[in-house]
Design a protein around this motif. Sequence first.
Motif, PDB file in Angstrom:
ATOM      1  N   LYS A  54       0.831  -1.213   0.000  1.00  0.00           N
ATOM      2  CA  LYS A  54       0.000   0.000   0.000  1.00  0.00           C
ATOM      3  C   LYS A  54       0.860   1.254   0.000  1.00  0.00           C
ATOM      4  CE  LYS A  54      -3.932   2.091   2.424  1.00  0.00           C
ATOM      5  NZ  LYS A  54      -4.876   1.973   3.563  1.00  0.00           N
ATOM      6  N   VAL A  55       1.926   1.240   0.778  1.00  0.00           N
ATOM      7  CA  VAL A  55       2.849   2.389   0.830  1.00  0.00           C
ATOM      8  C   VAL A  55       3.595   2.516  -0.493  1.00  0.00           C
ATOM      9  CG1 VAL A  55       4.866   3.352   1.996  1.00  0.00           C
ATOM     10  CG2 VAL A  55       3.102   2.161   3.321  1.00  0.00           C
ATOM     11  N   ILE A  60       4.347   4.818  -6.311  1.00  0.00           N
ATOM     12  CA  ILE A  60       4.362   4.521  -7.747  1.00  0.00           C
ATOM     13  C   ILE A  60       3.422   5.456  -8.499  1.00  0.00           C
ATOM     14  CG2 ILE A  60       3.702   2.791  -9.471  1.00  0.00           C
ATOM     15  CD1 ILE A  60       4.665   0.643  -7.508  1.00  0.00           C
ATOM     16  N   LEU A  61       2.205   5.633  -7.980  1.00  0.00           N
ATOM     17  CA  LEU A  61       1.221   6.502  -8.641  1.00  0.00           C
ATOM     18  C   LEU A  61       1.711   7.939  -8.731  1.00  0.00           C
ATOM     19  CD1 LEU A  61      -2.058   5.119  -7.024  1.00  0.00           C
ATOM     20  CD2 LEU A  61      -1.332   4.852  -9.404  1.00  0.00           C
ATOM     21  N   LYS A  62       2.485   8.337  -7.751  1.00  0.00           N
ATOM     22  CA  LYS A  62       2.993   9.710  -7.721  1.00  0.00           C
ATOM     23  C   LYS A  62       4.147   9.905  -8.700  1.00  0.00           C
ATOM     24  CE  LYS A  62       4.647  13.262  -4.497  1.00  0.00           C
ATOM     25  NZ  LYS A  62       4.988  13.556  -3.075  1.00  0.00           N
ATOM     26  N   LEU A 112      -8.450   7.942 -27.267  1.00  0.00           N
ATOM     27  CA  LEU A 112      -7.176   8.404 -26.730  1.00  0.00           C
ATOM     28  C   LEU A 112      -7.470   9.290 -25.528  1.00  0.00           C
ATOM     29  CD1 LEU A 112      -5.119   9.213 -29.957  1.00  0.00           C
ATOM     30  CD2 LEU A 112      -4.724   7.371 -28.333  1.00  0.00           C
ATOM     31  N   LEU A 113      -7.022   8.880 -24.365  1.00  0.00           N
ATOM     32  CA  LEU A 113      -7.334   9.580 -23.127  1.00  0.00           C
ATOM     33  C   LEU A 113      -6.085  10.167 -22.505  1.00  0.00           C
ATOM     34  CD1 LEU A 113      -9.690   6.930 -21.462  1.00  0.00           C
ATOM     35  CD2 LEU A 113     -10.329   8.760 -23.037  1.00  0.00           C
ATOM     36  N   THR A 114      -6.261  11.289 -21.835  1.00  0.00           N
ATOM     37  CA  THR A 114      -5.169  11.825 -21.028  1.00  0.00           C
ATOM     38  C   THR A 114      -5.012  10.942 -19.790  1.00  0.00           C
ATOM     39  OG1 THR A 114      -6.617  13.262 -19.724  1.00  0.00           O
ATOM     40  CG2 THR A 114      -5.717  14.172 -21.784  1.00  0.00           C
ATOM     41  N   GLN A 115      -3.955  11.153 -19.033  1.00  0.00           N
ATOM     42  CA  GLN A 115      -3.739  10.346 -17.831  1.00  0.00           C
ATOM     43  C   GLN A 115      -4.901  10.492 -16.852  1.00  0.00           C
ATOM     44  OE1 GLN A 115       0.153  10.544 -15.811  1.00  0.00           O
ATOM     45  NE2 GLN A 115      -0.976  10.789 -13.892  1.00  0.00           N
ATOM     46  N   VAL A 166      -0.842  -0.655 -10.924  1.00  0.00           N
ATOM     47  CA  VAL A 166      -1.437  -0.442  -9.602  1.00  0.00           C
ATOM     48  C   VAL A 166      -2.951  -0.300  -9.718  1.00  0.00           C
ATOM     49  CG1 VAL A 166      -1.598   1.158  -7.649  1.00  0.00           C
ATOM     50  CG2 VAL A 166       0.640   0.588  -8.606  1.00  0.00           C
ATOM     51  N   LEU A 167      -3.405   0.492 -10.681  1.00  0.00           N
ATOM     52  CA  LEU A 167      -4.838   0.749 -10.846  1.00  0.00           C
ATOM     53  C   LEU A 167      -5.602  -0.504 -11.264  1.00  0.00           C
ATOM     54  CD1 LEU A 167      -4.502   4.139 -12.756  1.00  0.00           C
ATOM     55  CD2 LEU A 167      -5.325   3.868 -10.407  1.00  0.00           C
ATOM     56  N   LEU A 168      -5.038  -1.246 -12.227  1.00  0.00           N
ATOM     57  CA  LEU A 168      -5.754  -2.394 -12.774  1.00  0.00           C
ATOM     58  C   LEU A 168      -5.746  -3.597 -11.835  1.00  0.00           C
ATOM     59  CD1 LEU A 168      -4.540  -2.074 -16.475  1.00  0.00           C
ATOM     60  CD2 LEU A 168      -6.849  -1.658 -15.622  1.00  0.00           C
ATOM     61  N   THR A 169      -4.642  -3.816 -11.140  1.00  0.00           N
ATOM     62  CA  THR A 169      -4.605  -4.962 -10.212  1.00  0.00           C
ATOM     63  C   THR A 169      -5.518  -4.742  -9.008  1.00  0.00           C
ATOM     64  OG1 THR A 169      -2.568  -4.043  -9.229  1.00  0.00           O
ATOM     65  CG2 THR A 169      -2.328  -5.810 -10.858  1.00  0.00           C
TER      66      THR A 169
END
Length: 412
Positions: A54-55, A60-62, A112-115, A166-169
């Motif tokens: 979690k930490v 990673i997302l940042k 096509l999407l932005t982040q 991270v998002l998909l898992t």
Amino acid sequence: MAMATDIDPLSMMDPVQKPTPDPTAAAVVDAKTPGTDLKLTGKSDVHADFEPWKVKSARILKKYTTNKRIAVRANFLDETSSDGQGNAEENKINKRLAELKDSLRGRKGGSLLTQGEYIKHIERQHDDLKKAWAKGERVLSLRIAIQCAKLLGDTTVPRFYPSMYVLLTSILTTFGKLVFNRIRMKSDEGTAKAKTPTRLAHDFRAADVAASAKHTCRNWFFKTVCIRELVPRLYIELALLECNRFLTDDAMLDTLMRIAKSIRGIGEPLCATYAKAYLSTKLIHVERYLLAAPGQQLTDPTADTLNDFMFCFKYYKERGFKDIKVVANQQISIEEYIDLLAPALEWIIQIVGREGSEKTFFTLLQQYKDFCDSSVVLVHILSSFNSALVSKHAKMLVTLIKHSNDNLVPKP
């Protein structure tokens, strides 16, 4: 027929279980790596410096972001829902028109999407999965999970891949929990009509599970084995890993070892390394339930996956990473690509050394010397163990650092 309830359906069908020679596996085994001798503890004890996922995932997302647009299908649910038979032909025509518009823009469909838009899109899929499950739409829930797992095979925007993972898992983990809880409830319902109704305990065994729940569980695994593409099939099976407890007490370790070998079939190192990271995550969740069959040696599948990484990393490094598409076409530099591998590699090494023992520490260092000899791996081995152990062997480690290739160390 009674014996079938104790067999892992995927092990019956998966070709990895057959005695077919595997050149990659042979190369790893012939190397006499000590990693295969690591023992599982049977519980989830970790050393004091262990950093939870979690930490790590928040960091990673940042860090891993992108300014490029990300290609995704317009809506996962376009493939999984319908408006009824009366509108089938109209839907088919509209779909063809949409595909024609997309092909004129040089793509085979999607947006096509932005982040920021992509993150919101994934969050919607997470909500859609929960809503579909709440409505009892199990097949739709599985399809959403499969579509999310498929995205983990896409490295067209490599700089964003760690965050995408991270998002998909997180969606796949939710899916696995929903299935597990449903089967558990099914077992409780199956025993409710008995003379002595019982509910499954937290540490239940397969013998405690109702036959109807085992049947449901087996159906989920049979659906998983029918997924044709390797990446989504492995991720879905890992998401459902704990469900093996409903069928048998001692086959989960074999399942993990089989999946670890199957990951060798993923050709893109970035995808393969993060698949190994997900296997490591699932191992931590189920470790306390792992039991060995009579005469079976407890081995750590994450040690094998780490050994595979070092073996492959040495190969790619000797060839100048020319076999990696995004590096070969100069979409990203070697140093940047190595940095993308860092979070997954660090997590895998941290799981292998989760007990913080000196024996494991030296085992990893020996693997490092035999296969890799790169500071990319060494820096994570040192950071994954407590400082007291590292300082104890400082003189020897300084020698290793001097002889390592320090040009590829990931940036903090």
